[in-house]
Design an enzyme around this catalytic site. Structure first.
Site, PDB file in Angstrom:
ATOM      1  CD  GLU A 268      37.157  50.507  32.808  1.00 47.72           C
ATOM      2  OE1 GLU A 268      36.158  50.007  32.721  1.00 47.72           O
ATOM      3  OE2 GLU A 268      38.119  50.191  33.404  1.00 47.72           O
ATOM      4  CD1 TRP A 271      38.959  46.712  32.033  1.00 47.34           C
ATOM      5  CD2 TRP A 271      38.151  44.710  32.061  1.00 47.34           C
ATOM      6  NE1 TRP A 271      39.275  46.076  33.019  1.00 47.34           N
ATOM      7  CE2 TRP A 271      39.116  44.612  33.275  1.00 47.34           C
ATOM      8  CE3 TRP A 271      37.425  43.217  31.803  1.00 47.34           C
ATOM      9  CZ2 TRP A 271      39.239  43.773  34.220  1.00 47.34           C
ATOM     10  CZ3 TRP A 271      37.759  42.059  32.781  1.00 47.34           C
ATOM     11  CH2 TRP A 271      38.597  42.471  33.841  1.00 47.34           C
ATOM     12  CD1 TRP A 299      22.782  30.086  42.410  1.00 46.71           C
ATOM     13  CD2 TRP A 299      23.636  31.716  43.534  1.00 46.71           C
ATOM     14  NE1 TRP A 299      24.050  30.416  41.931  1.00 46.71           N
ATOM     15  CE2 TRP A 299      24.358  31.560  42.606  1.00 46.71           C
ATOM     16  CE3 TRP A 299      24.168  32.790  44.668  1.00 46.71           C
ATOM     17  CZ2 TRP A 299      25.916  32.094  42.727  1.00 46.71           C
ATOM     18  CZ3 TRP A 299      25.114  33.444  44.510  1.00 46.71           C
ATOM     19  CH2 TRP A 299      26.006  33.151  43.511  1.00 46.71           C
ATOM     20  CG  ASN A 334      31.704  50.166  35.616  1.00 48.35           C
ATOM     21  OD1 ASN A 334      30.880  49.196  35.281  1.00 48.35           O
ATOM     22  ND2 ASN A 334      32.945  49.812  36.001  1.00 48.35           N
ATOM     23  CD1 TRP A 352      25.852  33.728  39.037  1.00 49.35           C
ATOM     24  CD2 TRP A 352      25.448  34.746  36.853  1.00 49.35           C
ATOM     25  NE1 TRP A 352      26.229  32.900  37.736  1.00 49.35           N
ATOM     26  CE2 TRP A 352      26.148  33.170  36.690  1.00 49.35           C
ATOM     27  CE3 TRP A 352      25.330  35.597  35.900  1.00 49.35           C
ATOM     28  CZ2 TRP A 352      25.943  32.819  35.529  1.00 49.35           C
ATOM     29  CZ3 TRP A 352      25.207  35.097  34.942  1.00 49.35           C
ATOM     30  CH2 TRP A 352      25.599  33.610  34.304  1.00 49.35           C
ATOM     31  CD1 TRP A 375      25.086  41.505  35.603  1.00 53.54           C
ATOM     32  CD2 TRP A 375      24.868  40.694  37.689  1.00 53.54           C
ATOM     33  NE1 TRP A 375      24.167  42.264  36.282  1.00 53.54           N
ATOM     34  CE2 TRP A 375      23.959  41.936  37.395  1.00 53.54           C
ATOM     35  CE3 TRP A 375      24.543  40.239  38.806  1.00 53.54           C
ATOM     36  CZ2 TRP A 375      23.231  42.254  38.400  1.00 53.54           C
ATOM     37  CZ3 TRP A 375      23.896  40.686  39.816  1.00 53.54           C
ATOM     38  CH2 TRP A 375      23.338  41.810  39.781  1.00 53.54           C
TER      39      TRP A 375
END
Length: 468
Positions: A268, A271, A299, A334, A352, A375
């Protein structure tokens, strides 16, 4: 012998230890001033004068100032545009260099370039240091010498490069310049008001960070992989806001993760570096899809659907509980961030960018790189993202990660009396039983705003333009 004076500009690194810029300045200069700018260009853009992040920063600065004064220094705090305040302050203090830890956001990079140019015009150096990432710049590249765009090979290269020197602590000893007598402006003087920061359980500053870190590493770091996906369980570190504002060092976290072989937790942290790198190398992701073809998606224009999502009244209990947690606390688990992002983009068909912007307003731990990366992952438009045809089912996700509905009942009290059998899809309860429970769907709690199966088909059709 040292003669020069230096200025350390604190930004998202609000601690007096293991601090790259502070360490470098103390090693290279005879006397070091410390400063923080409440940047009016950032503050003016905030939607509310009751912002938990501003209070978190303010209280963290009070603690930092106290720590620096114990070392003979102190914090100069100014209120204005950083691009002009820092060069002016550097000239007033007569320093030969300004030290700051690097920031990877496009706006911050533009600001720093402007500051560096103004300082150079006055003969003052600007020295950027690597602090909030373990690796940055060209330190982790593909064999072809290019930035990675897929996480797993990036992680493998990151781990291959990692040595003990990369997590070594920066020593922050040397001669500090005495701090000013006028202290730190109050929240009111900055144009802000106190919030419910403490009521929602957030303790700012280095002491707050250390308390959370001690609890996590002593109790859960080795069980993180098995606990992290269940929002009703105390399984994660809750350190995100402290990483965001640098009240603790990324190096001490990596050092502990490696020594304890806490591989899931370490992943993590990698990331985090990965998303810093993506934002640094691909600044267009702030407003565009990382994969340009995804900008062709049309969208849905559905303000009422977006409002229902924001307010936690979509009719899907886990989605609503998560959104209410965000509204209540400024934080979201998360796993839930992934679920609600998938729901907005692939159940409601909403861009998004709207969800990203709402999170940016609400999250106390808002970090542009991680927020944008998350996102774009959920909407399938980002690097190494969820394939567009993989669409979270909000009911099965709820059954899997909140099986007894404990988290749902915490934030959706309307459903307190609903049995576990129906807590994930309360619209399946018969009307007579709804009346008996006092939870009539459509009156006491909304019915589903969309049918997931139908929405899934519409999403596949919407994304077909990408496939073509």
């Amino acid at each position: 012998m040292k003669h020069e004076k230096a200025l350390v500009w604190f930004r998202r690194d609000l601690r007096d230890h293991d601090h790259a810029a502070l360490s470098a300045a103390l090693a290279e200069a005879g006397e070091v001033h410390c400063a923080f700018v409440f940047d009016t260009e950032i503050l003016a853009a905030l939607p509310s004068r009751h912002d938990r992040r501003v209070q978190f920063i303010h209280e963290s600065l009070l603690e930092l100032d106290s720590a620096l004064r114990a070392k003979g220094g102190g914090l100069i705090v100014v209120h204005g545009p950083a691009s002009t305040e820092i060069p002016q302050l550097a000239c007033q203090l007569g320093v030969s260099a300004v030290y700051a830890n690097r920031d990877y956001e496009p706006g911050a990079k533009r600001r720093d370039a402007e500051v560096a140019a103004r300082l150079a015009a006055d003969g003052i150096a600007f020295k950027g240091c690597k602090d909030q990432a373990i690796f940055d710049g060209d330190e982790v590249l593909t064999q072809a010498g290019k930035p990675f765009s897929v996480f797993t090979p990036y992680k493998n290269a990151w781990l291959k490069r990692l040595t003990a020197a990369d997590w070594a602590e920066y020593r922050c000893t040397g001669q500090f310049a005495p701090g000013p007598a006028n202290g730190i402006p109050t929240l009111a003087e900055l144009g802000f008001a106190a919030t419910d920061l403490h009521e929602v359980g957030i303790r700012p500053g280095m002491s707050g960070a250390e308390a959370l870190w001690d609890d996590f590493r002593e109790q859960r770091i080795l069980r993180y992989g098995s606990l992290r996906d269940f929002p009703a369980v105390k399984g994660v570190s809750y350190l995100s806001v402290h990483l965001r504002f640098g009240t603790l060092s990324i190096r001490q976290l990596v050092r502990e993760a490696v020594s304890r072989e806490a591989d899931v937790w370490l992943s993590e942290l990698i990331w985090r570096d990965f998303y810093f790198m993506i934002l640094d190398r691909h600044p267009q992701v702030v407003s565009q899809a990382f994969k340009p073809e995804y900008d062709a998606i049309r969208w849905a224009d559905w303000p009422a659907g977006f409002a229902a999502w924001c307010e936690g009244r979509t009719g899907y209990p886990l989605v609503d509980a998560a959104m209410r947690q965000l509204k209540h606390s400024g934080w979201m688990h998360n796993r839930l961030r992934m679920i609600v992002a998938s729901f907005l983009t692939k159940d409601l068909g909403i861009d998004w960018r709207l969800g990203e912007r709402y999170f940016a307003e609400q999250l106390i731990d808002f970090d542009l790189s991680a927020n944008n990366g998350g996102w774009q992952w959920a909407s399938s438009s980002g690097c190494d993202a969820q394939p567009y045809f993989r669409i979270f089912n909000p009911v099965t996700q709820s059954e899997k990660f909140d099986p007894e509905g404990k988290f749902i009942r915490r934030y959706v009290p309307e459903l307190t009396k609903v049995a576990n059998k129906y807590i994930h899809a309360p619209w399946l309860i018969g009307r007579i039983e709804q009346e008996a429970l006092g939870v009539v769907i459509g009156r006491d709690y909304p019915g589903p705003i969309v049918d997931h199966a139908k929405a899934r088909d519409e999403t596949l059709a919407r994304y077909a333009v990408v496939k073509r």
